[in-house]
Design a protein around this motif. Structure first.
Motif, PDB file in Angstrom:
ATOM      1  N   MET A  89      48.137 -24.733 -11.038  1.00 11.01           N
ATOM      2  CA  MET A  89      46.751 -24.424 -11.339  1.00 11.01           C
ATOM      3  C   MET A  89      46.020 -24.086 -10.052  1.00 11.01           C
ATOM      4  N   SER A  90      45.229 -23.050 -10.086  1.00 12.54           N
ATOM      5  CA  SER A  90      44.537 -22.635  -8.880  1.00 12.54           C
ATOM      6  C   SER A  90      43.210 -23.365  -8.728  1.00 12.54           C
ATOM      7  N   ARG A  91      42.722 -23.392  -7.519  1.00 12.01           N
ATOM      8  CA  ARG A  91      41.414 -23.954  -7.215  1.00 12.01           C
ATOM      9  C   ARG A  91      40.385 -22.853  -7.361  1.00 12.01           C
ATOM     10  N   ARG A  92      39.130 -23.182  -7.637  1.00 10.19           N
ATOM     11  CA  ARG A  92      38.122 -22.172  -7.958  1.00 10.19           C
ATOM     12  C   ARG A  92      36.998 -22.131  -6.918  1.00 10.19           C
ATOM     13  N   ILE A  93      36.593 -20.896  -6.579  1.00 15.03           N
ATOM     14  CA  ILE A  93      35.453 -20.641  -5.706  1.00 15.03           C
ATOM     15  C   ILE A  93      34.565 -19.625  -6.410  1.00 15.03           C
ATOM     16  N   VAL A  94      33.270 -19.855  -6.381  1.00 15.11           N
ATOM     17  CA  VAL A  94      32.312 -18.901  -6.936  1.00 15.11           C
ATOM     18  C   VAL A  94      31.817 -18.017  -5.792  1.00 15.11           C
ATOM     19  N   ALA A  95      31.983 -16.713  -5.944  1.00 17.53           N
ATOM     20  CA  ALA A  95      31.529 -15.773  -4.920  1.00 17.53           C
ATOM     21  C   ALA A  95      30.013 -15.770  -4.862  1.00 17.53           C
ATOM     22  N   GLU A  96      29.495 -15.739  -3.653  1.00 14.44           N
ATOM     23  CA  GLU A  96      28.051 -15.713  -3.452  1.00 14.44           C
ATOM     24  C   GLU A  96      27.624 -14.348  -2.934  1.00 14.44           C
ATOM     25  N   ARG A  97      26.351 -14.064  -3.071  1.00 15.82           N
ATOM     26  CA  ARG A  97      25.777 -12.803  -2.578  1.00 15.82           C
ATOM     27  C   ARG A  97      25.851 -12.800  -1.056  1.00 15.82           C
ATOM     28  N   LEU A  98      26.297 -11.719  -0.501  1.00 18.61           N
ATOM     29  CA  LEU A  98      26.397 -11.567   0.951  1.00 18.61           C
ATOM     30  C   LEU A  98      25.001 -11.498   1.567  1.00 18.61           C
ATOM     31  N   THR A  99      24.719 -12.400   2.508  1.00 22.72           N
ATOM     32  CA  THR A  99      23.479 -12.346   3.291  1.00 22.72           C
ATOM     33  C   THR A  99      23.838 -12.518   4.759  1.00 22.72           C
ATOM     34  N   PRO A 100      23.042 -11.956   5.659  1.00 19.38           N
ATOM     35  CA  PRO A 100      23.323 -12.141   7.086  1.00 19.38           C
ATOM     36  C   PRO A 100      23.351 -13.616   7.496  1.00 19.38           C
ATOM     37  N   GLU A 101      22.486 -14.428   6.922  1.00 21.32           N
ATOM     38  CA  GLU A 101      22.419 -15.837   7.292  1.00 21.32           C
ATOM     39  C   GLU A 101      23.666 -16.597   6.853  1.00 21.32           C
ATOM     40  N   ALA A 102      24.108 -16.388   5.616  1.00 21.85           N
ATOM     41  CA  ALA A 102      25.287 -17.089   5.103  1.00 21.85           C
ATOM     42  C   ALA A 102      26.566 -16.628   5.800  1.00 21.85           C
ATOM     43  N   PHE A 103      26.621 -15.356   6.194  1.00 17.81           N
ATOM     44  CA  PHE A 103      27.836 -14.796   6.785  1.00 17.81           C
ATOM     45  C   PHE A 103      27.894 -14.987   8.307  1.00 17.81           C
ATOM     46  N   ALA A 104      26.797 -15.396   8.937  1.00 19.40           N
ATOM     47  CA  ALA A 104      26.708 -15.480  10.398  1.00 19.40           C
ATOM     48  C   ALA A 104      27.850 -16.255  11.067  1.00 19.40           C
ATOM     49  N   PRO A 105      28.345 -17.366  10.518  1.00 18.70           N
ATOM     50  CA  PRO A 105      29.449 -18.058  11.196  1.00 18.70           C
ATOM     51  C   PRO A 105      30.745 -17.252  11.260  1.00 18.70           C
ATOM     52  N   PHE A 106      30.842 -16.192  10.479  1.00 20.75           N
ATOM     53  CA  PHE A 106      32.082 -15.420  10.374  1.00 20.75           C
ATOM     54  C   PHE A 106      31.988 -14.019  10.975  1.00 20.75           C
ATOM     55  N   GLY A 107      30.768 -13.518  11.195  1.00 22.47           N
ATOM     56  CA  GLY A 107      30.603 -12.166  11.720  1.00 22.47           C
ATOM     57  C   GLY A 107      29.257 -11.592  11.357  1.00 22.47           C
ATOM     58  N   ASP A 108      29.213 -10.271  11.184  1.00 23.05           N
ATOM     59  CA  ASP A 108      27.968  -9.534  10.968  1.00 23.05           C
ATOM     60  C   ASP A 108      27.985  -8.808   9.632  1.00 23.05           C
ATOM     61  N   VAL A 109      26.831  -8.758   8.980  1.00 20.44           N
ATOM     62  CA  VAL A 109      26.635  -7.894   7.817  1.00 20.44           C
ATOM     63  C   VAL A 109      26.144  -6.553   8.347  1.00 20.44           C
ATOM     64  N   ILE A 110      26.743  -5.486   7.888  1.00 22.35           N
ATOM     65  CA  ILE A 110      26.371  -4.145   8.339  1.00 22.35           C
ATOM     66  C   ILE A 110      25.689  -3.438   7.178  1.00 22.35           C
ATOM     67  N   ARG A 111      24.377  -3.240   7.323  1.00 24.53           N
ATOM     68  CA  ARG A 111      23.607  -2.545   6.294  1.00 24.53           C
ATOM     69  C   ARG A 111      22.340  -1.998   6.916  1.00 24.53           C
ATOM     70  N   LEU A 112      21.700  -1.090   6.168  1.00 21.45           N
ATOM     71  CA  LEU A 112      20.454  -0.508   6.651  1.00 21.45           C
ATOM     72  C   LEU A 112      19.391  -1.583   6.792  1.00 21.45           C
ATOM     73  N   ARG A 113      18.581  -1.457   7.823  1.00 23.41           N
ATOM     74  CA  ARG A 113      17.417  -2.324   7.980  1.00 23.41           C
ATOM     75  C   ARG A 113      16.277  -1.738   7.158  1.00 23.41           C
ATOM     76  N   ALA A 114      15.188  -2.485   7.049  1.00 16.80           N
ATOM     77  CA  ALA A 114      14.015  -2.002   6.294  1.00 16.80           C
ATOM     78  C   ALA A 114      13.486  -0.700   6.891  1.00 16.80           C
ATOM     79  N   ALA A 115      13.574  -0.573   8.194  1.00 16.05           N
ATOM     80  CA  ALA A 115      13.130   0.649   8.878  1.00 16.05           C
ATOM     81  C   ALA A 115      14.108   0.945  10.013  1.00 16.05           C
ATOM     82  N   PRO A 116      14.359   2.202  10.301  1.00 13.54           N
ATOM     83  CA  PRO A 116      15.273   2.534  11.395  1.00 13.54           C
ATOM     84  C   PRO A 116      14.695   2.126  12.740  1.00 13.54           C
ATOM     85  N   ASP A 117      15.580   1.920  13.710  1.00 13.56           N
ATOM     86  CA  ASP A 117      15.160   1.597  15.072  1.00 13.56           C
ATOM     87  C   ASP A 117      14.571   2.815  15.776  1.00 13.56           C
ATOM     88  N   ARG A 118      15.107   3.980  15.447  1.00 17.26           N
ATOM     89  CA  ARG A 118      14.647   5.228  16.055  1.00 17.26           C
ATOM     90  C   ARG A 118      14.744   6.345  15.026  1.00 17.26           C
TER      91      ARG A 118
END
Length: 162
Positions: free
Chosen positions: A1-30
């Motif tokens: 029998m396998s163990r179960r994990i519920v996938a969560e929505r990717l957020t920069p804060e939750a993913f920070a210990p593992f790396g970076d989320v790459i997505r558009l910001r609210a406004a471009p830098d330039r």
């Protein structure tokens, strides 16, 4: 029998210990190219030892939830960024290191168009697109040396949608 994990929505804060989320910001830098292009600058920290950064294309078969996680890997000599080349979602699984083996995994679901940069040495599952096409640009270390460690997970984890 396998163990179960519920996938969560990717957020920069939750993913920070593992790396970076790459997505558009609210406004471009330039605004560049005569005002016709927004540059969202420096979205991930590439971490490469003794080699160079390279760009590869991965063409992965789509998977479905629930997903059976029975293999994880890590790359001790470089980070690895996964950038979808279509507006589709994918599953990202990562785990802290526990004595040279993956600890309890965490699972994240990306939004269409989001990518991730997995930090150097972080345990992660294989590329897991949830829709076709599973085409990704991958930025990672190219060079000599042992840059792949794999760990079989037994019993496997079952990952379900959240």
């Amino acid at each position: 029998m396998s163990r179960r994990i519920v996938a969560e929505r990717l957020t920069p804060e939750a993913f920070a210990p593992f790396g970076d989320v790459i997505r558009l910001r609210a406004a471009p830098d330039r605004i560049i190219n005569g005002g016709l292009c927004g540059r969202h600058h420096d979205l991930a920290r590439l971490d490469i030892l003794e080699g160079r950064a390279g760009i590869s294309l991965f063409d992965a078969a789509p998977r479905a939830l629930p997903y059976r996680l029975d293999l994880m890997e890590r790359h001790p000599l470089g980070s690895q960024a996964f950038l979808p080349m279509s507006l589709t979602s994918f599953l990202v699984t990562v785990a802290e290191d526990e004595g040279g083996a993956p600890g309890r995994p965490r699972a994240f679901l990306t939004a269409p168009g989001e990518g991730v940069n997995i930090g150097r040495g972080v345990w992660h599952g294989v590329l897991t697109p949830l829709e076709a096409p599973g085409l990704f640009a991958v930025v990672d270390r190219i060079g000599e040396g042992a840059n792949l460690m794999e760990a079989r997970i037994d019993p496997a984890w079952e990952i379900v949608g959240g």
